[in-house]
Design a protein around this motif. Structure first.
Motif, PDB file in Angstrom:
ATOM      1  N   GLU A  73      21.150  51.378  -5.153  1.00 22.14           N
ATOM      2  CA  GLU A  73      21.755  50.810  -4.074  1.00 22.14           C
ATOM      3  C   GLU A  73      23.377  51.141  -4.066  1.00 22.14           C
ATOM      4  OE1 GLU A  73      23.133  46.078  -3.980  1.00 22.14           O
ATOM      5  OE2 GLU A  73      21.039  46.452  -3.415  1.00 22.14           O
ATOM      6  N   GLU A  74      24.209  51.600  -5.190  1.00 21.38           N
ATOM      7  CA  GLU A  74      25.185  52.165  -5.067  1.00 21.38           C
ATOM      8  C   GLU A  74      25.327  53.280  -4.226  1.00 21.38           C
ATOM      9  OE1 GLU A  74      28.707  53.469  -8.055  1.00 21.38           O
ATOM     10  OE2 GLU A  74      27.461  52.127  -8.790  1.00 21.38           O
ATOM     11  N   SER A  75      24.325  54.120  -4.451  1.00 19.93           N
ATOM     12  CA  SER A  75      24.439  55.411  -3.740  1.00 19.93           C
ATOM     13  C   SER A  75      24.304  55.324  -2.153  1.00 19.93           C
ATOM     14  CB  SER A  75      23.390  56.378  -4.179  1.00 19.93           C
ATOM     15  OG  SER A  75      24.005  56.748  -5.479  1.00 19.93           O
ATOM     16  N   ALA A  76      23.507  54.072  -2.016  1.00 17.41           N
ATOM     17  CA  ALA A  76      22.865  53.759  -0.517  1.00 17.41           C
ATOM     18  C   ALA A  76      24.226  53.276   0.278  1.00 17.41           C
ATOM     19  CB  ALA A  76      21.750  52.901  -0.567  1.00 17.41           C
ATOM     20  N   PHE A  77      25.036  52.432  -0.582  1.00 13.98           N
ATOM     21  CA  PHE A  77      26.147  52.278   0.053  1.00 13.98           C
ATOM     22  C   PHE A  77      27.489  53.316   0.511  1.00 13.98           C
ATOM     23  CE2 PHE A  77      25.065  47.877  -1.328  1.00 13.98           C
ATOM     24  CZ  PHE A  77      25.429  47.146  -0.071  1.00 13.98           C
ATOM     25  N   ARG A  78      27.267  54.041  -0.640  1.00 11.09           N
ATOM     26  CA  ARG A  78      28.283  55.242  -0.314  1.00 11.09           C
ATOM     27  C   ARG A  78      27.735  55.944   0.935  1.00 11.09           C
ATOM     28  NH1 ARG A  78      28.474  55.651  -5.893  1.00 11.09           N
ATOM     29  NH2 ARG A  78      26.913  57.226  -5.983  1.00 11.09           N
ATOM     30  N   VAL A  79      26.485  56.241   0.845  1.00  6.55           N
ATOM     31  CA  VAL A  79      26.017  56.936   2.156  1.00  6.55           C
ATOM     32  C   VAL A  79      26.238  56.351   3.562  1.00  6.55           C
ATOM     33  CG1 VAL A  79      23.956  58.030   3.078  1.00  6.55           C
ATOM     34  CG2 VAL A  79      24.227  58.262   0.642  1.00  6.55           C
ATOM     35  N   ALA A  80      25.924  55.020   3.296  1.00  2.14           N
ATOM     36  CA  ALA A  80      26.235  54.256   4.456  1.00  2.14           C
ATOM     37  C   ALA A  80      27.580  54.224   5.101  1.00  2.14           C
ATOM     38  CB  ALA A  80      25.545  53.013   4.497  1.00  2.14           C
ATOM     39  N   TRP A  81      28.215  54.138   4.294  1.00  2.00           N
ATOM     40  CA  TRP A  81      29.682  54.083   4.659  1.00  2.00           C
ATOM     41  C   TRP A  81      30.131  55.376   5.194  1.00  2.00           C
ATOM     42  CZ3 TRP A  81      32.629  50.389   6.318  1.00  2.00           C
ATOM     43  CH2 TRP A  81      32.484  49.123   5.856  1.00  2.00           C
TER      44      TRP A  81
ATOM     45  N   TYR B 188      17.727  46.551   4.502  1.00  2.00           N
ATOM     46  CA  TYR B 188      17.849  45.351   5.465  1.00  2.00           C
ATOM     47  C   TYR B 188      17.221  45.555   6.826  1.00  2.00           C
ATOM     48  CZ  TYR B 188      22.288  44.792   2.806  1.00  2.00           C
ATOM     49  OH  TYR B 188      22.937  44.991   1.298  1.00  2.00           O
ATOM     50  N   GLN B 189      16.545  44.497   7.319  1.00  2.00           N
ATOM     51  CA  GLN B 189      15.446  44.440   8.092  1.00  2.00           C
ATOM     52  C   GLN B 189      16.518  44.329   9.750  1.00  2.00           C
ATOM     53  OE1 GLN B 189      12.454  45.186   7.975  1.00  2.00           O
ATOM     54  NE2 GLN B 189      13.016  45.283   5.807  1.00  2.00           N
ATOM     55  N   GLN B 190      17.510  43.467   9.718  1.00  2.00           N
ATOM     56  CA  GLN B 190      18.417  43.163  10.755  1.00  2.00           C
ATOM     57  C   GLN B 190      19.789  43.036  10.360  1.00  2.00           C
ATOM     58  OE1 GLN B 190      17.496  39.429  12.405  1.00  2.00           O
ATOM     59  NE2 GLN B 190      15.053  39.935  12.547  1.00  2.00           N
ATOM     60  N   ILE B 191      20.735  43.459  11.378  1.00  2.00           N
ATOM     61  CA  ILE B 191      22.321  43.657  11.015  1.00  2.00           C
ATOM     62  C   ILE B 191      22.892  42.363  10.477  1.00  2.00           C
ATOM     63  CG2 ILE B 191      22.624  45.608  12.280  1.00  2.00           C
ATOM     64  CD1 ILE B 191      23.947  43.744  14.453  1.00  2.00           C
ATOM     65  N   ASP B 192      22.181  41.205  10.776  1.00  2.00           N
ATOM     66  CA  ASP B 192      22.632  40.008  10.489  1.00  2.00           C
ATOM     67  C   ASP B 192      22.331  39.638   8.961  1.00  2.00           C
ATOM     68  OD1 ASP B 192      20.293  39.262  10.638  1.00  2.00           O
ATOM     69  OD2 ASP B 192      20.203  37.364  11.550  1.00  2.00           O
ATOM     70  N   GLU B 193      21.643  40.685   8.349  1.00  2.00           N
ATOM     71  CA  GLU B 193      21.420  40.489   6.904  1.00  2.00           C
ATOM     72  C   GLU B 193      22.529  41.214   6.132  1.00  2.00           C
ATOM     73  OE1 GLU B 193      17.410  42.097   6.523  1.00  2.00           O
ATOM     74  OE2 GLU B 193      16.475  40.119   7.217  1.00  2.00           O
ATOM     75  N   LEU B 194      23.275  42.179   6.997  1.00  2.00           N
ATOM     76  CA  LEU B 194      24.295  43.075   6.166  1.00  2.00           C
ATOM     77  C   LEU B 194      25.314  42.137   5.198  1.00  2.00           C
ATOM     78  CD1 LEU B 194      24.946  45.472   8.906  1.00  2.00           C
ATOM     79  CD2 LEU B 194      23.537  46.134   6.951  1.00  2.00           C
ATOM     80  N   PRO B 195      25.932  42.844   4.102  1.00  2.00           N
ATOM     81  CA  PRO B 195      26.625  41.952   3.291  1.00  2.00           C
ATOM     82  C   PRO B 195      27.989  41.490   4.379  1.00  2.00           C
ATOM     83  CG  PRO B 195      26.477  44.098   2.460  1.00  2.00           C
ATOM     84  CD  PRO B 195      25.633  44.040   3.822  1.00  2.00           C
ATOM     85  N   ASP B 196      28.717  40.546   4.003  1.00  2.00           N
ATOM     86  CA  ASP B 196      29.903  40.228   4.772  1.00  2.00           C
ATOM     87  C   ASP B 196      31.027  41.359   5.096  1.00  2.00           C
ATOM     88  OD1 ASP B 196      28.752  37.653   5.313  1.00  2.00           O
ATOM     89  OD2 ASP B 196      30.087  36.562   3.592  1.00  2.00           O
ATOM     90  N   SER B 197      31.145  42.137   4.157  1.00  2.00           N
ATOM     91  CA  SER B 197      32.125  43.128   4.095  1.00  2.00           C
ATOM     92  C   SER B 197      31.880  44.177   5.277  1.00  2.00           C
ATOM     93  CB  SER B 197      32.192  43.853   2.816  1.00  2.00           C
ATOM     94  OG  SER B 197      30.925  44.656   2.377  1.00  2.00           O
ATOM     95  N   VAL B 198      30.550  44.132   5.468  1.00  4.45           N
ATOM     96  CA  VAL B 198      30.327  44.910   6.720  1.00  4.45           C
ATOM     97  C   VAL B 198      30.137  44.241   7.914  1.00  4.45           C
ATOM     98  CG1 VAL B 198      28.166  46.426   7.718  1.00  4.45           C
ATOM     99  CG2 VAL B 198      28.799  46.501   5.171  1.00  4.45           C
ATOM    100  N   LYS B 199      29.489  43.237   7.996  1.00  2.65           N
ATOM    101  CA  LYS B 199      29.289  42.188   9.369  1.00  2.65           C
ATOM    102  C   LYS B 199      30.735  42.021   9.863  1.00  2.65           C
ATOM    103  CE  LYS B 199      26.781  39.147   7.733  1.00  2.65           C
ATOM    104  NZ  LYS B 199      25.850  37.902   7.731  1.00  2.65           N
ATOM    105  N   ASP B 200      31.784  41.365   8.723  1.00  2.00           N
ATOM    106  CA  ASP B 200      32.969  41.049   9.289  1.00  2.00           C
ATOM    107  C   ASP B 200      33.898  41.936   9.800  1.00  2.00           C
ATOM    108  OD1 ASP B 200      31.908  38.516   8.514  1.00  2.00           O
ATOM    109  OD2 ASP B 200      32.885  38.145   6.900  1.00  2.00           O
ATOM    110  N   HIS B 201      33.771  43.249   9.655  1.00  5.35           N
ATOM    111  CA  HIS B 201      34.627  43.993   9.844  1.00  5.35           C
ATOM    112  C   HIS B 201      34.128  45.334  10.571  1.00  5.35           C
ATOM    113  CE1 HIS B 201      37.347  42.635   6.814  1.00  5.35           C
ATOM    114  NE2 HIS B 201      36.449  42.270   5.900  1.00  5.35           N
ATOM    115  N   LEU B 202      33.063  45.607  10.835  1.00  8.52           N
ATOM    116  CA  LEU B 202      32.729  46.621  11.862  1.00  8.52           C
ATOM    117  C   LEU B 202      31.992  46.103  13.274  1.00  8.52           C
ATOM    118  CD1 LEU B 202      30.448  49.037   9.135  1.00  8.52           C
ATOM    119  CD2 LEU B 202      32.856  49.279   9.860  1.00  8.52           C
ATOM    120  N   PRO B 203      32.457  46.919  14.213  1.00  9.52           N
ATOM    121  CA  PRO B 203      31.654  46.561  15.618  1.00  9.52           C
ATOM    122  C   PRO B 203      29.971  46.659  15.182  1.00  9.52           C
ATOM    123  CG  PRO B 203      33.287  48.189  15.624  1.00  9.52           C
ATOM    124  CD  PRO B 203      33.053  48.294  14.043  1.00  9.52           C
TER     125      PRO B 203
END
Length: 68
Positions: A39-47, A3-18
């Motif tokens: 990608e699945e491992s990357a999501f786990r690490v990111a959360w 993701y180059q910018q935060i506005d590209e993040l999935p809605d599950s991230v953008k809509d819920h996190l500061p």
């Protein structure tokens, strides 16, 4: 896909996190994806990275932890 910018993040991230938590998520995801090439491992690490500094409150919103 990194993701180059935060506005590209999935809605599950953008809509819920500061914004700061979104920045943490993006950086951790991008780093983990290059390391694991999965990608699945990357999501786990990111959360996990977000949860080090933020917690979901009783109000259902994410808040910065007091000690961080």
């Amino acid at each position: 896909m990194p993701y180059q910018q935060i506005d590209e993040l999935p809605d599950s991230v953008k809509d819920h996190l500061p914004k700061h938590a979104q920045e943490i998520f993006r950086a951790a995801f991008n780093n983990a994806e290059t390391e694991y090439d999965d990608e699945e491992s990357a999501f786990r690490v990111a959360w996990s990275a977000v949860k080090r500094d933020y917690e979901k409150g009783e109000d259902g919103q994410w808040h910065k932890k007091p000690n961080n």
